[in-house]
Design a protein around this motif. Structure first.
Motif, PDB file in Angstrom:
ATOM      1  N   PRO A  59     -17.252 -85.611  -3.764  1.00 56.80           N
ATOM      2  CA  PRO A  59     -17.834 -84.591  -2.894  1.00 56.80           C
ATOM      3  C   PRO A  59     -18.526 -85.173  -1.657  1.00 56.80           C
ATOM      4  O   PRO A  59     -18.503 -84.576  -0.602  1.00 56.80           O
ATOM      5  CB  PRO A  59     -18.860 -83.895  -3.798  1.00 56.80           C
ATOM      6  CG  PRO A  59     -18.443 -84.189  -5.182  1.00 56.80           C
ATOM      7  CD  PRO A  59     -17.687 -85.471  -5.163  1.00 56.80           C
ATOM      8  N   GLU A  60     -19.134 -86.347  -1.821  1.00 58.07           N
ATOM      9  CA  GLU A  60     -19.887 -86.853  -0.695  1.00 58.07           C
ATOM     10  C   GLU A  60     -19.329 -88.134  -0.104  1.00 58.07           C
ATOM     11  O   GLU A  60     -19.886 -88.693   0.843  1.00 58.07           O
ATOM     12  CB  GLU A  60     -21.350 -87.085  -1.098  1.00 58.07           C
ATOM     13  CG  GLU A  60     -22.197 -85.857  -0.904  1.00 58.07           C
ATOM     14  CD  GLU A  60     -23.332 -85.792  -1.906  1.00 58.07           C
ATOM     15  OE1 GLU A  60     -23.818 -86.862  -2.298  1.00 58.07           O
ATOM     16  OE2 GLU A  60     -23.691 -84.670  -2.304  1.00 58.07           O
ATOM     17  N   LYS A  79     -16.820 -90.842   5.261  1.00 60.42           N
ATOM     18  CA  LYS A  79     -17.475 -89.578   4.888  1.00 60.42           C
ATOM     19  C   LYS A  79     -16.449 -88.454   4.948  1.00 60.42           C
ATOM     20  O   LYS A  79     -15.710 -88.332   5.925  1.00 60.42           O
ATOM     21  CB  LYS A  79     -18.601 -89.275   5.874  1.00 60.42           C
ATOM     22  CG  LYS A  79     -19.663 -90.340   5.854  1.00 60.42           C
ATOM     23  CD  LYS A  79     -21.045 -89.736   5.711  1.00 60.42           C
ATOM     24  CE  LYS A  79     -22.079 -90.819   5.488  1.00 60.42           C
ATOM     25  NZ  LYS A  79     -22.135 -91.795   6.611  1.00 60.42           N
ATOM     26  N   LYS A 103     -18.991 -87.553  -8.993  1.00 59.45           N
ATOM     27  CA  LYS A 103     -19.970 -88.633  -9.114  1.00 59.45           C
ATOM     28  C   LYS A 103     -20.561 -88.565 -10.499  1.00 59.45           C
ATOM     29  O   LYS A 103     -20.691 -87.492 -11.076  1.00 59.45           O
ATOM     30  CB  LYS A 103     -21.071 -88.444  -8.068  1.00 59.45           C
ATOM     31  CG  LYS A 103     -21.173 -89.657  -7.187  1.00 59.45           C
ATOM     32  CD  LYS A 103     -22.387 -89.603  -6.335  1.00 59.45           C
ATOM     33  CE  LYS A 103     -22.362 -88.422  -5.381  1.00 59.45           C
ATOM     34  NZ  LYS A 103     -23.638 -88.257  -4.727  1.00 59.45           N
ATOM     35  N   SER A 108     -25.891 -89.286  -9.652  1.00 57.72           N
ATOM     36  CA  SER A 108     -26.231 -88.293  -8.646  1.00 57.72           C
ATOM     37  C   SER A 108     -27.598 -87.693  -8.928  1.00 57.72           C
ATOM     38  O   SER A 108     -28.377 -87.444  -8.027  1.00 57.72           O
ATOM     39  CB  SER A 108     -25.165 -87.197  -8.586  1.00 57.72           C
ATOM     40  OG  SER A 108     -25.018 -86.632  -9.860  1.00 57.72           O
ATOM     41  N   SER A 112     -30.651 -88.140  -6.268  1.00 50.22           N
ATOM     42  CA  SER A 112     -31.278 -87.032  -5.561  1.00 50.22           C
ATOM     43  C   SER A 112     -32.697 -86.760  -6.044  1.00 50.22           C
ATOM     44  O   SER A 112     -33.571 -86.438  -5.264  1.00 50.22           O
ATOM     45  CB  SER A 112     -30.414 -85.779  -5.686  1.00 50.22           C
ATOM     46  OG  SER A 112     -30.063 -85.599  -7.039  1.00 50.22           O
TER      47      SER A 112
END
Ligand code: ADP
Ligand code: ZN
Length: 607
Positions: A59-60, A79, A103, A108, A112
């Motif tokens: 996703p990132e 990216k 991830k 993750s 975060s």
């Protein structure tokens, strides 16, 4: 007892988390070094050029492998962008292997939330530290009241020496706990709570235990500081728990040490006070109001700060009986020494009466300590019993900490220390109202490089203005000597200066000993501890003019003290030189030796 921080589980948790985060950060930077970061446009060009051999889409981040112009196989990352055509492009350009990855949950999550969790942990830890809690946070909820089996509580009034009046008053409680029903039939009215006032170590805990021991009832104890926890509500639930234990085991005795930790004035601090403490206090009041003395539960609390207690605690039906546990007087000290000396072997020549005389101001705990130290010192020297010398050394240790022979001063320094201490000693000898000097020494002990021991004659409870002035002069004796002999100032007098300043301040603001100001109490912290809210509100009435006058008066007392000391030492410089020579030779002089030097009957010291 002070607890050390590192034992706290939060503390360990904190360091482990920090370690993990650092490890992860290092890991990610290491990978960065091996990877080529591509722009998304470059990535797409590479796809079209057929250079990409593998792609993982998260996703990132998009990672993969590609060949550069030289044909080397390299890792890349880029990216991701909102690019619905990506899969189509990958297919059309025959990229052999591509897939999407999630991830890892842990990575993750930690990435975060980790920093925030860490911050929170750190904050908790700091708060707990600031509040002096430092207790095991994991165990909250349950009161940590320690139950002592009635058969185990062997402490009786015989073990408590002195405090005759306190024991007398507590007899009534003992009689009640022994047989609550009978006591009430006879019409005795029993207090719910007894508050013991007294300095730390005067035997308050011991007395409470003795009450339980005498009555043969279980003893539950907790400390006020244990109730004041980080988390709101924990303290209150512990209080509930303590009372519940007491009720279940009635008749019983509950003991709360350091009740001032909970029972301080509410709304004392700035910002409306301390929620947790307030809740705990309220819970305690509720419990006290709720229980009936018929149940046979008695609460004894101890504090050395009656002045800060919330008045609500002292109202009838709560701690309505207050007993002072004083510092022991001479005869009490002798008795306390006797009680503890029974447990060790001592020489026949040891005179405990002399030890008691030498220890005014000492409390029971100090005296117990002296006996213990004397026994240890004797054991260290392979003696079979403790002698008077061991006791003398034990007093010095308890008073000022162990001698520190490891500190080696230069000859120059030693000379300065000797003059400094001789200065104190001679000023004390020459001033009629100063406490007699017992001993002077240049052996470092505790924090001090040298020491002058003064002991008041007998028991003194009041200090006159003259005595206070003389005390200040004696405190400045050290600095005055340095100034006269070396004409320079050292840091050695800082403690003397601070003591003198404190005393001078008290003379002006509390004792009403300044003629200009008169007997007005301007004391800004009657408690001693800084209590922001109260201090400010209490002192706001002091006009600027008055504060100025206070400062002037304090300075005058200080200047007078220093002047007196200077005058005495200038006049008796010869005696001072003699004393220094003797001190450098013998290191310690006792009162007889000092007397001889001061009387000038001293034989000249060779060398
Ligand atoms: P407090 O609770 O007032 O701080 P403690 O009761 O904990 O003081 O006293 C500490 C120790 O000092 C006791 O365990 C005991 O050994 C000794 N002690 C204090 N007062 C006395 C006393 N009056 N008689 C005998 N021992 C005493
Ligand atoms: Zn000094």
């Amino acid at each position: 007892m002070k607890e050390k921080m590192p034992k706290n589980p939060w503390f360990i948790f904190f360091w482990i988390s920090l370690f993990i985060i650092i490890f992860m950060l290092m890991n990610s930077t290491r990978q960065k070094a091996q990877e080529v970061e591509l722009d998304y446009s470059q990535f797409k060009q590479n796809i079209k050029a057929g250079m990409i051999s593998m792609v993982e889409v998260a996703p990132e981040i998009i990672k993969g492998q590609f060949k550069n112009e030289k044909g080397e196989l390299l890792k890349f990352k880029t990216k991701p962008m909102n690019d619905p055509n990506l899969v189509k492009d990958l297919e059309e350009n025959n990229v052999p292997k591509f897939n999407g990855v999630e991830k890892s949950w842990l990575t993750s999550f930690l990435l975060s939330w980790g920093p925030i969790i860490l911050l929170l942990l750190f904050w908790f830890w700091m708060m707990r530290g600031m509040m002096g809690g430092g207790k095991q946070a994991m165990a909250f909820g349950k009161s940590k009241a320690k139950a002592a089996n009635p058969n185990q509580t062997k402490v009786t009034f015989k073990d408590v020496a002195g405090c005759a009046e306190a024991k007398e008053e507590l007899q009534e409680i003992v009689a009640f706990l022994k047989d609550p029903a009978k006591f009430q039939k006879l019409g005795g009215k029993i207090p719910k709570g007894v508050l013991l006032f007294g300095a730390p170590g005067t035997g308050k805990t011991l007395l409470a235990k003795a009450v339980a021991g005498e009555a043969g009832v279980p003893f539950f104890s907790a400390s006020g500081s244990e109730f004041v926890e980080m988390f709101v509500g924990v303290g209150a639930s512990r209080v509930r728990d303590l009372f519940e234990q007491g009720r279940k085991n009635a008749p019983s005795l509950l003991f709360i040490d350091e009740i001032d930790a909970v029972g301080r004035h509410r709304f004392a601090g700035i910002g409306g006070g301390h929620d947790e403490r307030e809740q705990t206090l309220n819970q305690m009041l509720v419990e006290m109001d709720g229980f009936d003395t018929k149940e046979g539960v008695i609460l004894i609390a101890a504090t050395n700060r009656p002045d800060v207690l919330d008045p609500a605690l002292l109202r009838p039906g709560r701690f309505d009986r207050q007993i002072v546990v004083p510092n022991p007087a001479l005869s009490d000290r002798k008795e306390i020494l006797d009680v503890h000396a029974k447990n060790i072997k001592i020489d026949a020549e040891v005179n405990l009466q002399v030890i008691a005389k030498r220890t005014p101001g000492f409390v029971g705990a100090d005296l117990a300590n002296i006996v213990n130290e004397a026994a240890l010192l004797a054991a260290r020297k392979d003696q079979t019993s403790a002698n008077m010398k061991n006791f003398e050394e034990a007093i010095d240790r308890v008073m000022a900490g162990p001698a520190r022979k490891s500190i080696v001063s230069t000859p120059d320094e030693l000379k300065k220390i000797a003059y400094h201490e001789s200065g104190h000693t001679i000023v004390a000898k020459m001033l009629p109202k100063a406490d007699p000097v017992h001993k002077v020494s240049i052996i470092p002990r505790g924090q001090a490089l040298g020491l002058t021991w003064q002991l008041p004659d007998g028991e003194k409870h009041l200090t006159t203005k003259e005595e206070a002035m003389d005390k200040i002069a004696v405190l400045f004796g050290g600095r005055a000597a340095e100034q006269i002999v070396f004409n320079e100032l050292s840091t050695g007098a800082s403690n003397d200066i601070s003591q003198a300043t404190k005393l001078a301040t008290k003379m002006v603001t509390t004792f009403g000993m300044s003629d200009k100001i008169g007997p007005i109490s301007l004391d800004k912290d009657s408690g001693g501890e800084v209590f922001l809210g109260r201090d400010i509100s209490k002192n706001s009435h002091l006009s600027e003019k008055m504060s100025e006058l206070v400062d002037i008066e304090i300075k005058k007392i200080i200047d007078d003290g220093l002047k007196t000391a200077m005058a005495i030492l200038k006049k008796h410089k010869k005696i001072m030189d003699d004393m220094v020579a003797q001190l450098l030779k013998k290191e310690t002089l006792d009162s007889d030796e000092i007397e001889t030097i001061v009387k000038g009957r001293l034989e000249p010291v060779a060398g």
